[in-house]
Design a protein around this motif. Structure first.
Motif, mmCIF file in Angstrom:
data_model
loop_
_atom_site.group_PDB
_atom_site.id
_atom_site.type_symbol
_atom_site.label_atom_id
_atom_site.label_comp_id
_atom_site.label_asym_id
_atom_site.label_seq_id
_atom_site.Cartn_x
_atom_site.Cartn_y
_atom_site.Cartn_z
ATOM 1 N N TYR A 127 41.886 39.784 40.820
ATOM 2 C CA TYR A 127 41.328 38.486 41.212
ATOM 3 C C TYR A 127 40.256 38.053 40.214
ATOM 4 O O TYR A 127 40.300 36.944 39.664
ATOM 5 C CB TYR A 127 40.697 38.577 42.609
ATOM 6 N N SER A 128 39.275 38.927 39.991
ATOM 7 C CA SER A 128 38.178 38.583 39.089
ATOM 8 C C SER A 128 38.649 38.520 37.640
ATOM 9 O O SER A 128 38.184 37.675 36.861
ATOM 10 C CB SER A 128 37.034 39.592 39.226
ATOM 11 N N LEU A 129 39.586 39.398 37.274
ATOM 12 C CA LEU A 129 40.109 39.365 35.909
ATOM 13 C C LEU A 129 40.849 38.057 35.627
ATOM 14 O O LEU A 129 40.749 37.496 34.538
ATOM 15 C CB LEU A 129 41.048 40.552 35.676
ATOM 16 N N THR A 130 41.592 37.582 36.639
ATOM 17 C CA THR A 130 42.313 36.314 36.485
ATOM 18 C C THR A 130 41.334 35.161 36.301
ATOM 19 O O THR A 130 41.507 34.314 35.412
ATOM 20 C CB THR A 130 43.195 36.046 37.723
ATOM 21 N N ASP A 131 40.300 35.141 37.133
ATOM 22 C CA ASP A 131 39.278 34.097 36.997
ATOM 23 C C ASP A 131 38.637 34.142 35.617
ATOM 24 O O ASP A 131 38.463 33.110 34.957
ATOM 25 C CB ASP A 131 38.198 34.272 38.068
ATOM 26 N N ALA A 172 29.840 34.522 31.613
ATOM 27 C CA ALA A 172 28.594 35.166 32.012
ATOM 28 C C ALA A 172 28.194 34.755 33.427
ATOM 29 O O ALA A 172 27.728 35.578 34.219
ATOM 30 C CB ALA A 172 27.483 34.808 31.026
ATOM 31 N N ALA A 173 28.398 33.485 33.754
ATOM 32 C CA ALA A 173 28.061 32.998 35.096
ATOM 33 C C ALA A 173 28.905 33.681 36.157
ATOM 34 O O ALA A 173 28.396 34.159 37.178
ATOM 35 C CB ALA A 173 28.262 31.482 35.163
ATOM 36 N N ILE A 174 30.213 33.763 35.898
ATOM 37 C CA ILE A 174 31.107 34.425 36.847
ATOM 38 C C ILE A 174 30.837 35.926 36.886
ATOM 39 O O ILE A 174 30.902 36.555 37.949
ATOM 40 C CB ILE A 174 32.579 34.142 36.471
ATOM 41 N N TYR A 185 28.944 28.760 41.944
ATOM 42 C CA TYR A 185 30.081 29.664 42.123
ATOM 43 C C TYR A 185 29.820 30.635 43.273
ATOM 44 O O TYR A 185 30.673 30.856 44.139
ATOM 45 C CB TYR A 185 30.325 30.425 40.818
ATOM 46 N N LEU A 186 28.598 31.209 43.319
ATOM 47 C CA LEU A 186 28.251 32.179 44.343
ATOM 48 C C LEU A 186 28.318 31.557 45.735
ATOM 49 O O LEU A 186 28.816 32.185 46.681
ATOM 50 C CB LEU A 186 26.849 32.737 44.088
ATOM 51 N N ARG A 187 27.825 30.351 45.902
ATOM 52 C CA ARG A 187 27.797 29.722 47.220
ATOM 53 C C ARG A 187 29.201 29.471 47.767
ATOM 54 O O ARG A 187 29.440 29.601 48.969
ATOM 55 C CB ARG A 187 26.989 28.419 47.163
#
Length: 343
Positions: A33-37, A50-52, A135-137
């Motif tokens: 999931y995170s790698l795809t993003d 960096a933000a993600i 992104y976090l919210r």
């Protein structure tokens, strides 16, 4: 009991391998999931990665907290299955799901409200920090789906049905892969699009778990997902799951401050390097955890059924399997690293 597999009889190696392979595959899917993003957002630029990546460490911490009810489900439900107590099995499954919802709502609200001061820990440039907060919210509002899916996974693993979480998470990953380019570039939403794609994928996964239990009735008829908490079941679950969750959360907490150090030394590129390297490290971590989870479900049933010889044999087999597999991963990663250095 309907829908559950009896792990107290039959060939140990085959049962462990059959349990472990889908669990490991599920772990890799969740990592994907995170790698795809990051792969799609990487086309925007290093600042977006960096933000993600900064939020990724917080997501890791959240996943660690969700282990309380994932492990709690695997062990407590597995033990109840082992002694063939269907009433306790249902009650413990419902308690784990109820607790996971309550914890996720509390934790998600905390991150949503205090997103700005939390992200400020990394000391990122203001425009990068703003992107990370947004992104976090969005991701924080998906935590109820994430935590419930972890607890659902634990219930199915305890029942010996680890292929079901693998299939459901696979569908979620496909949805994320399809939505990422559409929302990030097609609608030009950037990192917000990546967050929404993940949100929709996680929501779909959770709904599919509910469908399996409530509509298809895979494990039990008329299963009650949420219930009024009782002290005896709640205490038992916390006793099992809390130490694992705390240990993993502390590990993620340390990495959060390593992220701050990386930013101080190398700016957003330093943080990007740290979080990307962490994804590679997770390969061996997920492999090891897959075997550990399979062993946990296996031991839960057999220990409760007083099959101690099978428990000891399973520990020996799993240790050997983990050692061989992790050695293979080490050699492959080392070879890749040497090739990269040569270039």
């Amino acid at each position: 009991m309907k829908g559950t597999k009896n792990l107290t009889q039959g060939p140990i190696l085959k049962q462990l391998f059959t349990l472990a392979m889908p669990i490991m595959a599920t772990s890799f899917i969740q990592m994907a999931y995170s790698l795809t993003d990051m792969a799609w957002v990487g086309r925007i630029g290093s600042e977006a990665i960096a933000a993600i990546g900064s939020v990724g460490i917080l997501t890791w911490m959240s996943t660690s907290i969700s282990l309380l009810n994932k492990v709690g489900s695997e062990v407590s439900v597995g033990q109840a299955i082992g002694v063939k107590n269907e009433q306790a099995t249902r009650a413990l499954a419902s308690h784990n799901l109820t607790l996971s919802l309550l914890i996720s709502l509390s934790w998600g609200a905390l991150l949503f409200i205090f997103a700005t001061p939390i992200i400020s820990i990394y000391e990122l440039a203001p425009h990068i920090a703003k992107t990370a907060v947004e992104y976090l919210r969005i991701i924080a509002t998906a935590f109820p789906f994430v935590f419930l899916s972890a607890a659902f996974t634990g219930v199915f693993n305890a029942a010996g049905r680890s292929k079901i979480p693998f299939s459901i998470n696979g569908i979620g990953l496909i949805i994320n892969i399809i939505l990422d380019p559409i929302l990030i570039f097609g609608l030009n939403w950037g990192t917000i699009g990546a967050a929404i794609a993940t949100w929709l994928a996680e929501a779909t996964v959770c709904m599919l778990f509910l469908y399996q239990l409530k509509q298809k009735k895979i494990l039990w008829d008329d299963f009650r997902v949420f219930t009024k908490l009782k002290k005896q079941y709640t205490h038992h679950i916390l006793k099992i799951g809390l130490p694992v969750a705390v240990l993993n959360t502390l590990f993620a907490f340390v990495n959060m401050f390593l992220g701050r150090t990386a930013t101080e030394q190398g700016g957003h590129l330093g943080l990007m390097a740290l979080t990307t390297g962490g994804q590679i490290e997770a390969i061996t971590w997920n492999t090891s955890q897959g075997f550990s989870t399979a062993l946990s479900a296996f031991v839960a049933q057999n220990y409760a059924a007083r099959q101690i010889s099978r428990v000891l044999r399973a520990i020996s087999i799993t240790s050997t399997m983990k050692g061989i597999t992790c050695l293979i991963w080490f050699m492959l990663i080392k070879k890749k690293a040497l090739n990269y250095q040569a270039v």
